[in-house]
Design a protein around this motif. Sequence first.
Motif, PDB file in Angstrom:
ATOM      1  N   GLU A  12      -2.895   4.229   5.543  1.00  0.00           N
ATOM      2  CA  GLU A  12      -1.816   3.707   4.027  1.00  0.00           C
ATOM      3  C   GLU A  12      -2.099   5.696   3.582  1.00  0.00           C
ATOM      4  OE1 GLU A  12      -4.873   1.675   4.921  1.00  0.00           O
ATOM      5  OE2 GLU A  12      -3.274  -0.303   4.103  1.00  0.00           O
ATOM      6  N   THR A  13      -3.339   6.104   3.803  1.00  0.00           N
ATOM      7  CA  THR A  13      -3.445   7.344   3.230  1.00  0.00           C
ATOM      8  C   THR A  13      -3.913   8.406   4.316  1.00  0.00           C
ATOM      9  OG1 THR A  13      -5.271   6.887   2.006  1.00  0.00           O
ATOM     10  CG2 THR A  13      -3.422   6.855   1.057  1.00  0.00           C
ATOM     11  N   ALA A  14      -3.701   9.625   4.022  1.00  0.00           N
ATOM     12  CA  ALA A  14      -4.272  11.083   5.627  1.00  0.00           C
ATOM     13  C   ALA A  14      -5.401  11.180   3.823  1.00  0.00           C
ATOM     14  CB  ALA A  14      -3.304  12.248   5.295  1.00  0.00           C
ATOM     15  N   ILE A  15      -6.567  11.468   5.024  1.00  0.00           N
ATOM     16  CA  ILE A  15      -7.937  11.844   4.926  1.00  0.00           C
ATOM     17  C   ILE A  15      -8.107  13.043   6.036  1.00  0.00           C
ATOM     18  CG2 ILE A  15     -10.485  11.177   5.148  1.00  0.00           C
ATOM     19  CD1 ILE A  15      -9.499   8.214   4.959  1.00  0.00           C
ATOM     20  N   PRO A  16      -8.210  14.112   5.528  1.00  0.00           N
ATOM     21  CA  PRO A  16      -9.316  15.364   6.522  1.00  0.00           C
ATOM     22  C   PRO A  16     -10.038  14.688   6.996  1.00  0.00           C
ATOM     23  CG  PRO A  16      -8.812  15.989   4.440  1.00  0.00           C
ATOM     24  CD  PRO A  16      -8.704  14.685   3.812  1.00  0.00           C
ATOM     25  N   GLU A  17      -9.798  16.022   8.156  1.00  0.00           N
ATOM     26  CA  GLU A  17     -11.141  14.974   9.359  1.00  0.00           C
ATOM     27  C   GLU A  17     -12.290  14.811   9.060  1.00  0.00           C
ATOM     28  OE1 GLU A  17     -11.992  16.136  14.369  1.00  0.00           O
ATOM     29  OE2 GLU A  17      -9.693  17.351  13.344  1.00  0.00           O
ATOM     30  N   THR A  18     -12.746  16.339   8.395  1.00  0.00           N
ATOM     31  CA  THR A  18     -14.101  16.264   8.338  1.00  0.00           C
ATOM     32  C   THR A  18     -14.591  14.971   6.895  1.00  0.00           C
ATOM     33  OG1 THR A  18     -12.991  17.787   6.232  1.00  0.00           O
ATOM     34  CG2 THR A  18     -13.710  19.143   7.912  1.00  0.00           C
ATOM     35  N   ALA A  19     -13.456  14.985   6.388  1.00  0.00           N
ATOM     36  CA  ALA A  19     -13.633  13.594   5.804  1.00  0.00           C
ATOM     37  C   ALA A  19     -15.046  12.319   6.139  1.00  0.00           C
ATOM     38  CB  ALA A  19     -13.049  13.514   4.371  1.00  0.00           C
ATOM     39  N   THR A  20     -14.169  11.804   7.749  1.00  0.00           N
ATOM     40  CA  THR A  20     -14.655  11.413   7.860  1.00  0.00           C
ATOM     41  C   THR A  20     -16.140  11.299   9.005  1.00  0.00           C
ATOM     42  OG1 THR A  20     -13.033  11.740   9.538  1.00  0.00           O
ATOM     43  CG2 THR A  20     -11.529   9.901   8.333  1.00  0.00           C
ATOM     44  N   GLN A  85       8.092  10.868   7.870  1.00  0.00           N
ATOM     45  CA  GLN A  85       7.206  11.179   8.433  1.00  0.00           C
ATOM     46  C   GLN A  85       7.785  11.620  10.149  1.00  0.00           C
ATOM     47  OE1 GLN A  85       3.147  10.822   8.765  1.00  0.00           O
ATOM     48  NE2 GLN A  85       4.021  12.083   7.020  1.00  0.00           N
ATOM     49  N   ARG A  86       9.029  11.747  10.177  1.00  0.00           N
ATOM     50  CA  ARG A  86       9.870  12.340  10.999  1.00  0.00           C
ATOM     51  C   ARG A  86       9.361  13.554  11.620  1.00  0.00           C
ATOM     52  NH1 ARG A  86      13.611  11.632   7.497  1.00  0.00           N
ATOM     53  NH2 ARG A  86      14.510  13.206   6.790  1.00  0.00           N
ATOM     54  N   ALA A  87       9.162  14.385  10.689  1.00  0.00           N
ATOM     55  CA  ALA A  87       9.153  16.540  11.045  1.00  0.00           C
ATOM     56  C   ALA A  87       7.771  16.309  11.561  1.00  0.00           C
ATOM     57  CB  ALA A  87       9.178  16.937   9.348  1.00  0.00           C
ATOM     58  N   ALA A  88       6.729  15.602  11.114  1.00  0.00           N
ATOM     59  CA  ALA A  88       5.114  15.288  10.931  1.00  0.00           C
ATOM     60  C   ALA A  88       4.998  15.115  12.669  1.00  0.00           C
ATOM     61  CB  ALA A  88       4.544  15.134  10.211  1.00  0.00           C
ATOM     62  N   ARG A  91       6.281  17.724  14.976  1.00  0.00           N
ATOM     63  CA  ARG A  91       5.426  18.763  15.391  1.00  0.00           C
ATOM     64  C   ARG A  91       4.381  18.665  16.439  1.00  0.00           C
ATOM     65  NH1 ARG A  91       5.580  19.643   9.821  1.00  0.00           N
ATOM     66  NH2 ARG A  91       3.758  18.547   9.708  1.00  0.00           N
ATOM     67  N   HIS A  92       3.687  16.814  15.893  1.00  0.00           N
ATOM     68  CA  HIS A  92       2.707  15.958  16.561  1.00  0.00           C
ATOM     69  C   HIS A  92       3.045  15.607  17.893  1.00  0.00           C
ATOM     70  CE1 HIS A  92       0.324  18.280  13.316  1.00  0.00           C
ATOM     71  NE2 HIS A  92       0.464  17.793  13.329  1.00  0.00           N
ATOM     72  N   LEU A  93       4.553  15.913  18.378  1.00  0.00           N
ATOM     73  CA  LEU A  93       4.982  14.995  19.225  1.00  0.00           C
ATOM     74  C   LEU A  93       4.141  14.330  20.676  1.00  0.00           C
ATOM     75  CD1 LEU A  93       6.900  12.747  20.368  1.00  0.00           C
ATOM     76  CD2 LEU A  93       8.197  15.675  21.237  1.00  0.00           C
ATOM     77  N   GLY A  94       3.249  15.954  21.449  1.00  0.00           N
ATOM     78  CA  GLY A  94       2.310  16.076  22.937  1.00  0.00           C
ATOM     79  C   GLY A  94       1.215  15.015  21.762  1.00  0.00           C
ATOM     80  N   PRO A 198      -3.730  14.048  13.691  1.00  0.00           N
ATOM     81  CA  PRO A 198      -3.825  14.828  12.618  1.00  0.00           C
ATOM     82  C   PRO A 198      -3.374  14.963  11.784  1.00  0.00           C
ATOM     83  CG  PRO A 198      -2.414  15.435  14.520  1.00  0.00           C
ATOM     84  CD  PRO A 198      -3.030  14.272  14.724  1.00  0.00           C
ATOM     85  N   ALA A 199      -4.141  15.404  10.633  1.00  0.00           N
ATOM     86  CA  ALA A 199      -4.821  14.479   9.053  1.00  0.00           C
ATOM     87  C   ALA A 199      -3.612  14.593   8.372  1.00  0.00           C
ATOM     88  CB  ALA A 199      -5.412  15.811   8.067  1.00  0.00           C
ATOM     89  N   GLY A 200      -1.810  14.777   8.331  1.00  0.00           N
ATOM     90  CA  GLY A 200      -1.053  14.798   8.133  1.00  0.00           C
ATOM     91  C   GLY A 200       0.015  13.657   8.406  1.00  0.00           C
ATOM     92  N   LEU A 201      -0.455  12.667   9.517  1.00  0.00           N
ATOM     93  CA  LEU A 201       0.059  12.157   9.645  1.00  0.00           C
ATOM     94  C   LEU A 201      -0.245  10.395   9.148  1.00  0.00           C
ATOM     95  CD1 LEU A 201       0.478  11.946  14.120  1.00  0.00           C
ATOM     96  CD2 LEU A 201       1.826  12.912  12.363  1.00  0.00           C
ATOM     97  N   ASP A 202       0.854   9.614   8.389  1.00  0.00           N
ATOM     98  CA  ASP A 202      -0.045   8.312   8.174  1.00  0.00           C
ATOM     99  C   ASP A 202       0.088   7.998   9.232  1.00  0.00           C
ATOM    100  OD1 ASP A 202       0.607   6.323   5.765  1.00  0.00           O
ATOM    101  OD2 ASP A 202       2.220   5.544   7.854  1.00  0.00           O
ATOM    102  N   GLY A 203      -1.056   6.606   9.151  1.00  0.00           N
ATOM    103  CA  GLY A 203      -1.677   5.938   9.973  1.00  0.00           C
ATOM    104  C   GLY A 203      -0.379   4.815  10.902  1.00  0.00           C
ATOM    105  N   LEU A 204       1.002   4.548   9.669  1.00  0.00           N
ATOM    106  CA  LEU A 204       1.880   3.446   9.892  1.00  0.00           C
ATOM    107  C   LEU A 204       2.126   4.107  10.338  1.00  0.00           C
ATOM    108  CD1 LEU A 204       1.587   0.752   9.686  1.00  0.00           C
ATOM    109  CD2 LEU A 204       3.181   0.191   7.860  1.00  0.00           C
TER     110      LEU A 204
END
Length: 313
Positions: A12-20, A85-88, A91-94, A198-204
């Motif tokens: 549901e929500t993006a969480i910065p990598e360091t937080a996890t 989220q199509r733009a994000a 960016r992270h297609l690879g 990447p933190a900007g990508l929504d999980g769903l």
Amino acid sequence: MTPATPATSTPETAIPETATRRPAPARGAGLGLLLALLATVVWSGSFVATRDLADSVPPVQAVFWRWVIALLAVAPFAARPFWRQRAALRRHLGFTALAALFGVTLYNTLVHQAGLTTSATNMGMIMAAAPVIMAVYARLGGERLGARRLLGLAVAVLGVLLLVGRGSLTIDLGPGDLWMFAAALSFASYSALLKRRPAGLDGLAFLFATFVLGAVMLAPAYAVSLAVQGGFPVTPGTVGPLLYIGVFSSAVAFFAWNKAVALIGAARAGVVYYLQPVCVALLSYALLGERLGPAGGACMALILGGVALSSSR
């Protein structure tokens, strides 16, 4: 074969990598363990369904339709986040394509290929190698596993080895078993990748994108299989298992697994995954008549004990 996140975000929500990387709160950890267990139980049933389809549906065709069904099941919930989220995602297609390759295309194809020449029980037991690989990835990534988790891991591995070897540490592997080891490596790689999402990508949206890319990667192989092997009979015996692996083993289980990894990490979720051989063995006995005997029960006790030890705080 889906899982399918650890260190970056929940669906549901993006969480910065360091937080996890901080220990999950008790409530979040409990939810993560429950979600990992849900995915594990559902995936256990998929091994039985896969084995049941082996004689009637070619592996590539089964996997392709699995993901088409999964896309249809997830689309009502994921289409809007995916579009936002199509733009994000571009960016992270690879990264997304690599996750789709390991978690959707390769893993499931290898599982269905293995189902041609090995039992559902063996498939579930060999997939228990995945948490070992996840733990190795976690350690290489700097995660401290701790003595208790390592001891539980060792106990669970011993139980799995004895279960595969039918009471002995001497293991005789056939072609299907080797395909399953390759599937375990692919799934563990997928789970490790989730930690770097990447933190900007929504999980769903990310999950839906991996389903789309995985199905696209499978399309050429599906066309070749259709031309060479022909189609398969559309009967309740083929449609029922395909619906199960498409809706539950793909859409539901991958969603649950991704969120579990986001909450508790791949290594800890992987420990829960050790319950899969037990679940598969019980389902195989109930639905396919595959028997284990007293030695199998003792091995299951070792696996359960190892999981409990590794999962405890």
